[in-house]
Design a protein around this motif. Structure first.
Motif, PDB file in Angstrom:
ATOM      1  N   SER A   4       0.823  -1.205   0.000  1.00  0.00           N
ATOM      2  CA  SER A   4       0.000   0.000   0.000  1.00  0.00           C
ATOM      3  C   SER A   4       0.857   1.255   0.000  1.00  0.00           C
ATOM      4  N   ILE A   5       1.939   1.232   0.750  1.00  0.00           N
ATOM      5  CA  ILE A   5       2.856   2.372   0.770  1.00  0.00           C
ATOM      6  C   ILE A   5       3.517   2.522  -0.597  1.00  0.00           C
ATOM      7  N   ALA A   6       3.906   1.399  -1.212  1.00  0.00           N
ATOM      8  CA  ALA A   6       4.570   1.441  -2.515  1.00  0.00           C
ATOM      9  C   ALA A   6       3.637   1.923  -3.621  1.00  0.00           C
ATOM     10  N   ASN A   7       2.312   1.661  -3.470  1.00  0.00           N
ATOM     11  CA  ASN A   7       1.337   2.055  -4.491  1.00  0.00           C
ATOM     12  C   ASN A   7       0.942   3.523  -4.403  1.00  0.00           C
ATOM     13  N   HIS A   8       1.365   4.207  -3.337  1.00  0.00           N
ATOM     14  CA  HIS A   8       0.941   5.588  -3.127  1.00  0.00           C
ATOM     15  C   HIS A   8       1.644   6.513  -4.121  1.00  0.00           C
ATOM     16  N   PRO A   9       0.994   7.594  -4.528  1.00  0.00           N
ATOM     17  CA  PRO A   9       1.633   8.487  -5.512  1.00  0.00           C
ATOM     18  C   PRO A   9       2.892   9.167  -4.999  1.00  0.00           C
ATOM     19  N   VAL A  10       3.018   9.302  -3.683  1.00  0.00           N
ATOM     20  CA  VAL A  10       4.268   9.740  -3.059  1.00  0.00           C
ATOM     21  C   VAL A  10       4.669   8.635  -2.090  1.00  0.00           C
ATOM     22  N   VAL A  11       5.822   8.042  -2.297  1.00  0.00           N
ATOM     23  CA  VAL A  11       6.244   6.935  -1.424  1.00  0.00           C
ATOM     24  C   VAL A  11       6.935   7.527  -0.202  1.00  0.00           C
TER      25      VAL A  11
END
Length: 376
Positions: free
Chosen positions: A355-362
């Motif tokens: 979920s963190i990796a899929n965020h537009p800002v990691v």
């Protein structure tokens, strides 16, 4: 343009469709384990209605009513054991997301056995589960429309989802009339969860054309209907819209996933056993506020849906929405303290790394800690 979309679920949507629970169950099995909580489906009469419908359609049933909010892996084990003892070949879920997620876990565990955490963390893989008939009574998680089952391990407090196509419900009956008994506070929490599922999937780095289309419509429906229903629960078209928004939200996260907002909330409700929608409300302005740079055009679109001008007033509009449904809360009000922040950030990377990796800002570890502190 390349993408793949696969989601095998039979959705039966409409007011009064809970009258065909027995008819649909008969197509799936002969003996059902009814999975539900201890109160709401009994007081509303839905449990008795379902039992009678099953009986009149030649399906025998046993009730497992041990579901709690933020369901536990240990509860899944108990339910699976009962299903095996009773020879159940079908799981019927009645209730909110916790009941449906527990039912999914039971359906999976009854067929596979062993330590379900092995499957949650991908150490083992199986695509076997008993068939599931889901009848949601809240419109938030969208669990009726995906192959996720979120549960908490009480030993580690890890809140993480089991994910596989086998636990996509064989049939989901979404009857908006079943939602009307929800208290307003519950409505605010689940409705905001439905909105966040759609927004998370829309801004996800693994979003694709079909999920974008569905997520935007889900967000629009939630934004338009939630404040109206909070003000007037008799607004029936609003229930139709919010239920569809919830189901669409569940469907899109099955493919596009959730992003940092849900990823950072799960440790909070795992640690403090708080209401998921409240945790989202406390974090959303801060998580999204730190994310605008990564998806300006998408945040601008969402802002306009919320009544704003562009991406620059998106977080203000989220705050206004939360104010209107009395959901302006902080993590501190839920018992989270500054000394918990390190554990929350560590656990987030343990249970929610995708979920963190899929965020537009990691976000880095330090950035996540700062967001948690701002939300206190």
């Amino acid at each position: 343009m390349e993408f793949q979309y696969y989601l095998p679920v039979n959705l039966v949507f409409g007011r009064g469709k809970s009258d065909i629970i027995g008819e649909k169950a008969k197509e799936l099995g002969k003996k059902a384990l009814i999975v539900t909580g201890g109160k709401s489906t009994k007081s509303s009469g839905l449990l008795a209605k379902a039992e009678e419908q099953l009986k009149s359609n030649g399906v025998t049933s046993t009730v497992f009513d041990r579901v709690t909010p933020n369901p536990l892996t240990t509860t899944v084990y108990e339910g699976a054991q009962l299903a095996l003892e009773e020879g159940c070949d079908l799981i019927v879920a009645l209730g909110g997301g916790s009941s449906i997620d527990t039912a999914k876990g039971i359906a999976f565990q009854a067929m596979n056995g062993g330590d379900i955490n092995d499957y949650i963390y991908g150490r083992k893989i199986s695509n076997k589960a008993l068939p599931i008939l889901a009848v949601p009574t809240t419109c938030g998680t969208g669990s009726e429309g995906n192959g996720f089952a979120v549960m908490t391990n009480p030993e580690t407090l890890d809140k993480k989802s089991l994910r596989c196509s086998a636990i996509v419900p064989a049939c989901s009956i979404i009857d908006p009339l079943l939602m009307k008994t929800m208290p307003r506070e519950t409505l605010a929490c689940v409705g905001f969860d439905a909105l966040c599922h759609n927004m998370d999937a829309y801004i996800s780095s693994i979003a694709q054309p079909l999920t974008d289309i569905m997520a935007l419509e889900g967000a629009r429906l939630a934004i338009e209907s939630l404040p109206k229903l909070y003000a007037d629960a008799e607004e029936l078209p609003g229930w139709d819209s919010l239920c569809l928004a919830s189901t669409l939200g569940g469907m899109v996260i099955n493919t596009a996933g959730v992003t940092a907002l849900h990823g950072m909330e799960h440790p909070v409700s795992g640690l403090k056993d708080v209401v998921h929608g409240k945790g989202l409300a406390a974090l959303a302005p801060h998580v999204y506020g730190a994310s605008i740079e990564g998806a300006r055009s998408k945040f601008a679109t969402l802002s306009r849906y919320l009544g704003g001008r562009d991406e620059n007033d998106f977080t203000d509009k989220i705050q206004e929405l939360l104010e209107g449904i009395n959901l302006r809360v902080t993590l501190g009000e839920m018992g989270v303290e500054e000394k918990d922040v390190d554990w929350l950030a560590d656990n987030c990377l343990k249970v929610s790394a995708p979920s963190i990796a899929n965020h537009p800002v990691v976000f880095s570890m330090d950035e996540m800690k700062e967001i948690y502190k701002k939300a206190l």
